[in-house]
Design a protein around this motif. Structure first.
Motif, PDB file in Angstrom:
ATOM      1  N   PHE A   1       9.996  49.853  18.255  1.00 46.31           N
ATOM      2  CA  PHE A   1      10.407  51.202  18.591  1.00 46.31           C
ATOM      3  C   PHE A   1      10.447  51.126  20.139  1.00 46.31           C
ATOM      4  O   PHE A   1      11.330  51.015  20.614  1.00 46.31           O
ATOM      5  CB  PHE A   1       9.691  52.205  17.978  1.00 46.31           C
ATOM      6  CG  PHE A   1       9.681  53.389  18.757  1.00 46.31           C
ATOM      7  CD1 PHE A   1      11.315  53.898  18.707  1.00 46.31           C
ATOM      8  CD2 PHE A   1       8.816  54.476  19.462  1.00 46.31           C
ATOM      9  CE1 PHE A   1      11.409  55.158  19.281  1.00 46.31           C
ATOM     10  CE2 PHE A   1       9.344  55.451  20.017  1.00 46.31           C
ATOM     11  CZ  PHE A   1      10.484  55.844  19.935  1.00 46.31           C
ATOM     12  N   PRO A   2       9.373  50.720  20.871  1.00 42.89           N
ATOM     13  CA  PRO A   2       8.971  50.697  22.222  1.00 42.89           C
ATOM     14  C   PRO A   2       9.949  49.545  22.950  1.00 42.89           C
ATOM     15  O   PRO A   2      10.808  49.721  23.726  1.00 42.89           O
ATOM     16  CB  PRO A   2       7.595  50.384  22.548  1.00 42.89           C
ATOM     17  CG  PRO A   2       7.505  49.868  21.179  1.00 42.89           C
ATOM     18  CD  PRO A   2       7.925  50.564  20.089  1.00 42.89           C
ATOM     19  N   LEU A   3      10.044  48.346  22.045  1.00 43.71           N
ATOM     20  CA  LEU A   3      10.775  47.292  22.615  1.00 43.71           C
ATOM     21  C   LEU A   3      12.133  47.470  22.705  1.00 43.71           C
ATOM     22  O   LEU A   3      13.282  47.300  23.508  1.00 43.71           O
ATOM     23  CB  LEU A   3      10.602  45.934  21.865  1.00 43.71           C
ATOM     24  CG  LEU A   3       9.140  45.344  21.842  1.00 43.71           C
ATOM     25  CD1 LEU A   3       9.039  44.086  21.171  1.00 43.71           C
ATOM     26  CD2 LEU A   3       9.012  44.900  23.496  1.00 43.71           C
ATOM     27  N   LEU A   4      12.764  47.949  21.647  1.00 44.75           N
ATOM     28  CA  LEU A   4      14.268  48.262  21.424  1.00 44.75           C
ATOM     29  C   LEU A   4      14.834  49.648  22.046  1.00 44.75           C
ATOM     30  O   LEU A   4      15.683  49.704  22.569  1.00 44.75           O
ATOM     31  CB  LEU A   4      14.570  48.254  20.062  1.00 44.75           C
ATOM     32  CG  LEU A   4      14.468  46.918  19.180  1.00 44.75           C
ATOM     33  CD1 LEU A   4      14.920  46.998  17.696  1.00 44.75           C
ATOM     34  CD2 LEU A   4      15.513  45.890  19.950  1.00 44.75           C
ATOM     35  N   TYR A   5      13.999  50.907  21.930  1.00 46.00           N
ATOM     36  CA  TYR A   5      14.190  52.000  22.270  1.00 46.00           C
ATOM     37  C   TYR A   5      13.844  52.509  23.517  1.00 46.00           C
ATOM     38  O   TYR A   5      14.601  53.435  24.357  1.00 46.00           O
ATOM     39  CB  TYR A   5      14.011  53.025  21.227  1.00 46.00           C
ATOM     40  CG  TYR A   5      14.598  53.095  19.904  1.00 46.00           C
ATOM     41  CD1 TYR A   5      14.265  51.932  18.877  1.00 46.00           C
ATOM     42  CD2 TYR A   5      15.287  53.807  19.667  1.00 46.00           C
ATOM     43  CE1 TYR A   5      14.756  51.891  17.750  1.00 46.00           C
ATOM     44  CE2 TYR A   5      16.182  53.816  18.322  1.00 46.00           C
ATOM     45  CZ  TYR A   5      15.786  52.811  17.381  1.00 46.00           C
ATOM     46  OH  TYR A   5      16.495  52.835  16.076  1.00 46.00           O
ATOM     47  N   LEU A   6      12.537  52.157  23.971  1.00 44.96           N
ATOM     48  CA  LEU A   6      12.049  52.928  25.221  1.00 44.96           C
ATOM     49  C   LEU A   6      12.021  52.075  26.514  1.00 44.96           C
ATOM     50  O   LEU A   6      12.309  52.758  27.383  1.00 44.96           O
ATOM     51  CB  LEU A   6      10.409  53.285  24.744  1.00 44.96           C
ATOM     52  CG  LEU A   6      10.414  54.264  23.548  1.00 44.96           C
ATOM     53  CD1 LEU A   6       8.851  54.411  23.228  1.00 44.96           C
ATOM     54  CD2 LEU A   6      11.002  55.437  23.773  1.00 44.96           C
ATOM     55  N   LEU A   7      11.867  50.824  26.329  1.00 44.82           N
ATOM     56  CA  LEU A   7      11.890  49.930  27.504  1.00 44.82           C
ATOM     57  C   LEU A   7      13.044  50.007  28.338  1.00 44.82           C
ATOM     58  O   LEU A   7      14.021  49.768  27.802  1.00 44.82           O
ATOM     59  CB  LEU A   7      11.782  48.446  27.345  1.00 44.82           C
ATOM     60  CG  LEU A   7      10.018  47.768  27.129  1.00 44.82           C
ATOM     61  CD1 LEU A   7      10.133  46.391  26.988  1.00 44.82           C
ATOM     62  CD2 LEU A   7       9.282  48.181  28.118  1.00 44.82           C
ATOM     63  N   GLY A   8      12.931  50.534  29.554  1.00 44.03           N
ATOM     64  CA  GLY A   8      13.982  50.644  30.446  1.00 44.03           C
ATOM     65  C   GLY A   8      14.900  51.965  30.209  1.00 44.03           C
ATOM     66  O   GLY A   8      16.260  52.064  30.649  1.00 44.03           O
ATOM     67  N   ARG A   9      14.529  53.112  29.496  1.00 46.33           N
ATOM     68  CA  ARG A   9      15.236  54.169  29.581  1.00 46.33           C
ATOM     69  C   ARG A   9      15.248  55.023  30.902  1.00 46.33           C
ATOM     70  O   ARG A   9      16.331  55.780  30.933  1.00 46.33           O
ATOM     71  CB  ARG A   9      14.294  55.103  28.664  1.00 46.33           C
ATOM     72  CG  ARG A   9      14.785  54.807  27.058  1.00 46.33           C
ATOM     73  CD  ARG A   9      14.556  56.247  26.179  1.00 46.33           C
ATOM     74  NE  ARG A   9      15.928  56.741  25.992  1.00 46.33           N
ATOM     75  CZ  ARG A   9      16.771  56.103  25.236  1.00 46.33           C
ATOM     76  NH1 ARG A   9      16.527  55.217  24.408  1.00 46.33           N
ATOM     77  NH2 ARG A   9      17.948  56.838  25.164  1.00 46.33           N
ATOM     78  N   ASN A  10      14.589  54.515  31.944  1.00 49.68           N
ATOM     79  CA  ASN A  10      14.330  55.187  33.077  1.00 49.68           C
ATOM     80  C   ASN A  10      15.745  54.592  33.809  1.00 49.68           C
ATOM     81  O   ASN A  10      15.784  54.756  35.105  1.00 49.68           O
ATOM     82  CB  ASN A  10      13.265  54.912  33.721  1.00 49.68           C
ATOM     83  CG  ASN A  10      12.857  53.719  33.945  1.00 49.68           C
ATOM     84  OD1 ASN A  10      13.555  52.761  33.235  1.00 49.68           O
ATOM     85  ND2 ASN A  10      11.617  53.200  34.443  1.00 49.68           N
ATOM     86  N   ILE A  11      16.474  53.778  33.441  1.00 48.42           N
ATOM     87  CA  ILE A  11      17.477  53.042  34.238  1.00 48.42           C
ATOM     88  C   ILE A  11      18.722  54.230  34.644  1.00 48.42           C
ATOM     89  O   ILE A  11      19.159  54.071  35.764  1.00 48.42           O
ATOM     90  CB  ILE A  11      18.373  52.156  33.237  1.00 48.42           C
ATOM     91  CG1 ILE A  11      19.050  51.074  33.903  1.00 48.42           C
ATOM     92  CG2 ILE A  11      19.337  52.716  32.137  1.00 48.42           C
ATOM     93  CD1 ILE A  11      18.157  49.926  34.527  1.00 48.42           C
ATOM     94  N   HIS A  12      18.629  55.114  33.972  1.00 52.80           N
ATOM     95  CA  HIS A  12      19.823  56.452  34.543  1.00 52.80           C
ATOM     96  C   HIS A  12      19.464  57.253  35.372  1.00 52.80           C
ATOM     97  O   HIS A  12      18.076  57.545  35.649  1.00 52.80           O
ATOM     98  CB  HIS A  12      20.196  57.232  33.170  1.00 52.80           C
ATOM     99  CG  HIS A  12      20.873  56.392  32.163  1.00 52.80           C
ATOM    100  ND1 HIS A  12      22.265  55.913  32.270  1.00 52.80           N
ATOM    101  CD2 HIS A  12      20.675  55.813  30.958  1.00 52.80           C
ATOM    102  CE1 HIS A  12      22.689  55.074  31.287  1.00 52.80           C
ATOM    103  NE2 HIS A  12      21.561  55.047  30.464  1.00 52.80           N
TER     104      HIS A  12
END
Ligand code: CU
Lengths: 559, 233
Positions: B222-233
């Motif tokens: 879950f964190p590796l695929l969904y969460l890491l890097g969500r702050n990109i936008h």
């Protein structure tokens, strides 16, 4: 003249005559019978893999590619490799000798999971079936290493069937390894301590560790190639930014340790043979046992020595080169201890010992050329040449198959209750040794001179050595054919073997040949001694009766 | 004698404790095998993420973190109910074992239903590799990082690698959930026949191990695929 009373007496019940029906064999959960199921299957695949080798050697008799097309040649060496490695060598000693012996040698009546053991054979057979279907429908041409993107994007042969087959067979060896580990941990006789385990059991333990921890990695890797081929997922596709070298890392993470899956069990067999036919406690028991586990562990951190030419960083290459060389240490520990075991022992020259001595010579050459290949400069010079081919055949054929044949000759009387003809068996050991060297030694020279592997044609100056190699292969073929014939002959006409035809120590030699269905005779005490304890009073009395006192007994007063 | 009385001691074991030790060790080794199996995939993920950090962050922020988050809670809940099933198996309380196995089953199916909706959304958004894959880098990302047309083109290719890894990992995990559901059904029958008691409960215990493992894999996914890097936008 036999009296009616004697004639009416039923023969002793053994694991073989307890039920002859085909059904009882195919549904058996007896580890000894499962060993036979494997022996029959792997022998079939050995003949098939050998057939492809024969065609390869025939093609290479002449420099021109005149027997088969380049495309067919690609399929020949691929299929030879896939069958010999996945369907013959990996299961050979563990699944046949390991299955038969491990429970007996530790004083148990079966492995921990007998049904799983049978299931493993069916899984193996299913995987084998997939590979046979691939052969029947055109074959496969990627090399046994399935390198991407050749295997994932470009090859138009039956990669899928073979990949699925290898994936399935992998689970058979994972489950067998798991079964052995649990068996060795939980099923030992109460007097069978870890320090008393026969070295074959230690070697099987180390092998099983690799089976359980290494095989899943190649399974997932091959699965990824499969989904890439089938559904167009882009894991290793360089066009989209996938990394084919990552495939090589993952593949060799298993496939280097897989070399030890093939050779460690042979080490175990050789330890048994060296002690048994020197009639002496093995020298350095603790060191040999620990070196098996040491090799298994070290084997996991050397894989990148297969990638020295893929642009690996110099630092990484140096580290992997050094780590690889480090493996020579536990390996040398074994060789030195075996040699020292023979020193001042009462060495006898029975057929199994001939195989063991052959192993010692061939494996030494295979191992030392391995150190050469671990050296960065040499590896870059001989990478992908016949030098590498010769090296791994010295290890896998000269090492693993010699160990397998030696073990099979040693335990055959136990498995069948019959002896095989001695002259023929000695002849076969000789032919295998001579034929093997004639086949593969010239390949070291060819490789050093620059003949690349996996080509069906070569420059004319290489022909003489190739003719030597092909001639040797035909001798080797006869050497392998002979045991098939005289083993079959011995089943019917062989002399009856007693409990302990070699006069050697081990729980398997305390029980009748062939063993009863539950291994040990009910009511008979199981005497567990230290491994190879030829000095133990009970063993000594037993041996004196059979083979006379050991040589040193004449000088040392018995107190 | 007490151990023989339970009638579940296989012929080749001396005692029920030996049998239990064998089953338990076997299961732990199987778990080790599973870790290595998933380990290959995690390695591939880590290598690619390290090679293409920005590309993976952009592609990963396309995933639905809400659905992923809900699924995380569902699986954690299923682990709790499974732990309770194991506890009641050790106590030999038939009805409670069955009840909590059913709860676990229901949570597992909820997980797969949610996963189904996530997967079908991918088909609609053309983010299924090898099946009219058509990914577009969002405008705000192009602006924020001032991406050149060439960079955008490679990013769109790398996105296909990300989604390949995504499908491989979640697909394999989903398969494990499905196998787990089959095993729960296989356990419910002996549980209803009151087969599990203080002496004999290793099947439930060992399945519990498996189930927690499946849960744990998701806790990493879950964190590796969904969460890491969500702050990109
Ligand atoms: Cu290697």
């Amino acid at each position: 003249m036999s009296t009616p009373a004697v004639a009416a007496q039923p023969p002793r019940e053994t694991y073989i005559n307890t039920d002859w029906s085909l059904r009882s064999w195919l549904l058996t959960i007896d580890h000894k019978r499962i060993a036979w199921l494997y022996l029959i299957s792997i022998s079939g695949f050995f003949v098939l893999g050998g057939f492809f080798a024969l065609l390869i050697r025939l093609e290479l008799l002449t420099p021109a590619g005149d027997l088969v097309s380049p495309d067919t040649y690609n399929r020949l060496f691929t299929q030879h490799g896939v069958i010999m490695i996945f369907l013959f060598l990996i299961p050979s000693i563990p699944a046949v000798l390991g299955n038969f012996l491990i429970p007996i040698q530790i004083g148990a009546i079966d492995v921990a999971f007998p049904k799983l053991n049978l299931a493993s054979w069916y899984i193996y057979s299913l995987g084998g079936l997939f590979i046979v279907i691939a052969l029947a429908t055109g074959g496969v041409d990627t090399g046994w290493t399935f390198y991407t993107p050749l295997s994932s994007t470009y090859a138009n042969s039956q990669v899928m069937w073979v990949a699925v087959g290898v994936f399935i067979v992998g689970f058979s060896s994972i489950l067998t390894g798991l079964n052995f580990l649990v068996t060795i941990h939980t099923m030992r006789h109460k007097d069978m301590t870890w320090g008393r385990l026969p070295l074959f059991v230690w070697a099987s333990y180390a092998t099983s560790l690799i089976n359980v921890l290494g095989t899943p990695v190649v399974a997932i890797t091959i699965l990824l190639v499969g989904v890439e081929r089938m559904f167009g997922l882009a894991i290793f596709d360089p066009a989209l930014g996938g990394d084919p070298v990552l495939f090589q890392h993952l593949f060799w993470f298993y496939s280097h340790p897989a070399v030890y899956i093939m050779i460690l069990p042979a080490f175990g067999v050789i330890s048994e043979l060296m002690a048994g036919f020197s009639r002496k406690r093995i020298f350095g028991y603790n060191f040999i046992a620990a070196s098996s586990v040491g090799i298994a562990v070290l084997g996991f951190i050397v894989w990148a020595h297969h990638l020295f030419t893929t642009g690996l960083s110099v630092y990484a290459a140096t580290v992997f080169s050094a780590l690889t060389m480090l493996i020579a240490v536990p390996t040398a520990v074994k060789i030195i201890n075996w040699t020292t075991t023979m020193y001042q022992g009462s060495v006898s020259w029975d057929t199994p010992m001939l195989y063991a001595l052959g192993f010692l010579g061939l494996f030494l050459v295979g191992g030392l050329t391995g150190v050469m290949l671990a050296t960065l400069g040499i590896d870059i010079h001989v990478h992908d040449t016949y030098f590498v081919v010769a090296h791994f055949h010295y290890v896998m054929v000269g090492g693993a198959i010699m160990g397998f044949l030696g073990g099979l000759h040693y335990w055959w009387p136990k498995m069948t209750g019959r002896m095989y003809p001695e002259t023929f068996s000695k002849l076969s050991a000789l032919l295998v040794f001579a034929g093997f060297n004639l086949t593969f030694f010239p390949q070291f020279i060819l490789g050093y001179l620059g003949m690349p592997r996996r080509y069906h044609a070569y420059p004319e100056e290489f022909q003489v050595l190739n003719i030597f190699s092909s001639a040797g292969a035909s001798i080797l073929g006869v050497g392998y054919l002979l045991p098939g014939l005289y083993f079959a002959y011995s089943l019917v006409f062989g002399e009856k073997a007693g409990r302990n035809p070699w006069g050697t120590v081990g729980l398997e030699w305390q029980i009748p040949s062939p063993p009863p269905p539950h291994n040990f005779v009910e009511g008979e005490e199981i005497v567990v001694t230290d491994a190879y304890d030829y000095e133990h009073d009970l063993i000594r009395d037993d041996l004196d009766r059979r083979v006379g006192p050991p040589r040193d007994a004449r000088e040392v007063p018995v107190g | 004698m007490g151990s023989h009385a339970s009638g579940v001691l296989a012929h080749h074991f001396h005692s029920i404790s030996q049998q239990r030790a064998a089953h338990s060790l076997g299961m732990w080794l199987f778990m080790a095998q599973e870790i290595m199996f998933f380990g290959g995939l995690f390695t591939a993920y880590v290598v690619y993420r390290a090679l293409n950090p920005l590309d993976f962050a952009v592609a990963s922020s396309e995933l639905d973190a809400v659905l992923g988050g809900v699924n995380t809670l569902v699986l954690i809940a299923s682990s709790v109910t499974m732990a309770l099933a194991v506890k009641y198996a050790q106590l030999g309380k038939k009805n409670m074992i069955v009840l909590f196995l059913i709860f676990t089953f229901l949570f597992a199916s909820t997980f797969l239903v949610i996963k189904y909706f996530e997967y079908s959304a991918k088909f609609e958004h053309h983010t299924v590799p090898g099946y009219d894959f058509d990914f577009h880098v969002p405008a705000d990302v192009i602006q924020k990082f001032e991406l050149s047309p060439e960079r955008i083109a490679t990013m769109e290719k790398r996105a296909e690698v990300f989604f390949s890894i995504y499908f491989a990992m979640t697909g394999l995990h989903g398969l494990h959930v499905f196998i787990g559901m089959c095993l729960i059904i296989w356990l419910i029958f002996p549980a209803m026949k009151n087969k599990f008691n203080v002496d004999y409960h290793s099947p439930v215990e060992n399945f519990g191990l498996y189930w927690h493992f499946v849960d744990l894999v998701w806790i990493f996914l879950f964190p590796l695929l969904y969460l890491l890097g969500r702050n990109i936008h």
